[in-house]
Design an enzyme around this catalytic site. Structure first.
Site, PDB file in Angstrom:
ATOM      1  N   HIS A 296      -1.421  -1.348  -4.036  1.00  0.00           N
ATOM      2  CA  HIS A 296      -2.624  -1.025  -3.255  1.00  0.00           C
ATOM      3  C   HIS A 296      -2.710   0.579  -3.065  1.00  0.00           C
ATOM      4  O   HIS A 296      -1.884   0.963  -2.526  1.00  0.00           O
ATOM      5  CB  HIS A 296      -2.763  -1.785  -2.057  1.00  0.00           C
ATOM      6  CG  HIS A 296      -4.071  -1.784  -1.340  1.00  0.00           C
ATOM      7  ND1 HIS A 296      -5.044  -2.526  -1.348  1.00  0.00           N
ATOM      8  CD2 HIS A 296      -4.296  -0.955  -0.096  1.00  0.00           C
ATOM      9  CE1 HIS A 296      -6.032  -2.296  -0.545  1.00  0.00           C
ATOM     10  NE2 HIS A 296      -5.475  -1.341   0.157  1.00  0.00           N
TER      11      HIS A 296
ATOM     12  N   HIS B 188      -8.779   0.774  -3.030  1.00  0.00           N
ATOM     13  CA  HIS B 188      -9.602   0.609  -1.856  1.00  0.00           C
ATOM     14  C   HIS B 188     -10.053   1.967  -1.586  1.00  0.00           C
ATOM     15  O   HIS B 188      -9.506   2.923  -1.101  1.00  0.00           O
ATOM     16  CB  HIS B 188      -8.686   0.131  -0.807  1.00  0.00           C
ATOM     17  CG  HIS B 188      -9.565  -0.192   0.459  1.00  0.00           C
ATOM     18  ND1 HIS B 188      -8.720  -0.636   1.624  1.00  0.00           N
ATOM     19  CD2 HIS B 188     -10.337  -0.055   0.835  1.00  0.00           C
ATOM     20  CE1 HIS B 188      -9.400  -0.475   2.807  1.00  0.00           C
ATOM     21  NE2 HIS B 188     -10.551  -0.596   2.318  1.00  0.00           N
TER      22      HIS B 188
ATOM     23  N   MET C 210     -10.977  -6.172   6.441  1.00  0.00           N
ATOM     24  CA  MET C 210     -10.187  -5.424   7.000  1.00  0.00           C
ATOM     25  C   MET C 210      -9.691  -6.025   8.431  1.00  0.00           C
ATOM     26  O   MET C 210     -10.661  -6.297   9.106  1.00  0.00           O
ATOM     27  CB  MET C 210     -10.878  -3.934   7.423  1.00  0.00           C
ATOM     28  CG  MET C 210     -11.070  -3.158   6.253  1.00  0.00           C
ATOM     29  SD  MET C 210      -9.798  -2.099   5.498  1.00  0.00           S
ATOM     30  CE  MET C 210      -8.826  -1.664   6.761  1.00  0.00           C
TER      31      MET C 210
ATOM     32  N   SER D  20       0.865  -1.205  -0.015  1.00  0.00           N
ATOM     33  CA  SER D  20      -0.145  -0.144  -0.009  1.00  0.00           C
ATOM     34  C   SER D  20       0.800   1.101  -0.043  1.00  0.00           C
ATOM     35  O   SER D  20       1.570   1.586   0.980  1.00  0.00           O
ATOM     36  CB  SER D  20      -0.920  -0.038   1.326  1.00  0.00           C
ATOM     37  OG  SER D  20      -1.649   1.231   1.337  1.00  0.00           O
TER      38      SER D  20
ATOM     39  N   MET E 194      -9.118   7.870   0.727  1.00  0.00           N
ATOM     40  CA  MET E 194      -9.683   8.478   1.800  1.00  0.00           C
ATOM     41  C   MET E 194     -10.435   9.684   1.726  1.00  0.00           C
ATOM     42  O   MET E 194      -9.723  10.655   1.389  1.00  0.00           O
ATOM     43  CB  MET E 194      -8.781   8.153   2.892  1.00  0.00           C
ATOM     44  CG  MET E 194      -8.279   7.011   3.453  1.00  0.00           C
ATOM     45  SD  MET E 194      -7.353   6.940   4.818  1.00  0.00           S
ATOM     46  CE  MET E 194      -6.673   5.393   4.694  1.00  0.00           C
TER      47      MET E 194
HETATM   48  C1  DX5 Z   1      -5.926   1.265   6.338  1.00  0.00           C
HETATM   49  C2  DX5 Z   1      -5.679   0.969   4.712  1.00  0.00           C
HETATM   50  C3  DX5 Z   1      -4.504  -0.056   4.656  1.00  0.00           C
HETATM   51  C4  DX5 Z   1      -3.056   0.615   5.213  1.00  0.00           C
HETATM   52  C5  DX5 Z   1      -2.490  -0.770   5.573  1.00  0.00           C
HETATM   53  O1  DX5 Z   1      -7.012   2.032   6.212  1.00  0.00           O
HETATM   54  O2  DX5 Z   1      -6.775   0.230   4.205  1.00  0.00           O
HETATM   55  O3  DX5 Z   1      -4.254  -0.479   3.187  1.00  0.00           O
HETATM   56  O4  DX5 Z   1      -2.258   0.927   4.234  1.00  0.00           O
HETATM   57  O5  DX5 Z   1      -1.369  -0.091   6.172  1.00  0.00           O
HETATM   58  P1  DX5 Z   1      -0.617  -1.521   7.185  1.00  0.00           P
HETATM   59  O6  DX5 Z   1      -0.229  -2.467   6.648  1.00  0.00           O
HETATM   60  O7  DX5 Z   1       0.522  -0.306   7.710  1.00  0.00           O
HETATM   61  O8  DX5 Z   1      -1.420  -1.765   8.422  1.00  0.00           O
HETATM   62 ZN    ZN Z   2      -6.447  -0.596   2.006  1.00  0.00          ZN
END
Ligand code: DX5
Ligand code: ZN
Length: 225
Positions: free
Chosen positions: A40, A73, A144, A15, A44
């Protein structure tokens, strides 16, 4: 590059939420060369989650520069408004939250009608049974294992029951659907998520924040998933 079908191999999706935006191109090339499978992108809107990230312009800047499929996402209140802009920006897969305020089935149809892959995501405390009405249209389920909004949080073990439940739903559907797990994935938690049924893992901080460097982090992940 279009989005691949599940093949029995676990996919790794770094990500870019945890990437150094100053060096984004360089870091994306590094994850690609080290063996990452998808990229990814966490979108937001400051409403669905208390954080803001990036929009179609960043997606467009990556399209064509990396060979990795772009896995989006959307953590936004009204995903329907953003499907066309992200399609034009080169998304390969768009995942939307079941908890968003739009009609989820209509948004998934909107994505499929544009020829893209589509997914639904659930927060850690949402009942996986809520995915059932979408099993005939989705290509991916994103479970999640942290509350969405920020990178670098700790894996919520309680989210694992949703991984197991989603795997069961996929089996019952008889369709090829990816099961992606997102949040707190690292060397300790990745094997747990895979054991529970994941066949795609998102990793932000564990890749881009790794003390060993990005390449080693990806290679180490690939040995254990
Ligand atoms: C959180 C995101 C994740 C995030 C994961 O809301 O959807 O994709 O980037 O980050 P890590 O792997 O650091 O938890
Ligand atoms: Zn994500």
């Amino acid at each position: 590059m279009s989005f691949p079908l599940p093949s029995g191999k676990t996919a790794l999706a770094p990500s870019i939420l945890s990437a150094d935006i100053w060096r984004l191109g360089e870091q994306v090339t590094a994850v690609q060369n080290a063996g990452a499978d998808w990229l990814h992108l966490d979108i937001m809107d400051g409403h669905f989650v208390p954080n803001l990230t990036f929009g179609p312009a960043v997606c467009k800047s990556l399209k064509g520069k990396t060979a990795l499929p772009l896995d989006l996402h959307l953590m936004v209140e009204y995903p329907s408004k953003f499907i066309l802009p992200f399609f034009k920006a080169g998304a390969d897969n768009i995942t939307v939250h079941i908890e968003s305020k739009d009609d989820t089935y209509a948004v998934l149809k909107q994505i499929k009608d544009l020829g893209l892959c589509c997914g639904v995501s659930i927060k850690p405390h949402t009942d996986a049974a809520k995915i059932k009405p979408y099993l005939d249209i989705i290509d991916l389920i994103l479970v999640m294992t942290v509350e969405p909004g920020f990178a670098g949080q700790s894996y919520i073990p309680a989210g694992e029951k949703n991984i197991t439940a989603a795997r069961r739903l996929i089996k019952e559907s008889g369709r090829k659907i990816w099961l992606e797990v997102d949040g707190g994935i690292n060397a300790q938690t990745a094997p747990r998520a895979v054991k529970a049924g994941a066949d795609a893992l998102v990793a932000g901080y564990a890749v881009f924040g790794a003390e060993t460097g990005i390449e080693t982090a990806i290679k180490d992940f690939k040995k254990i998933i």
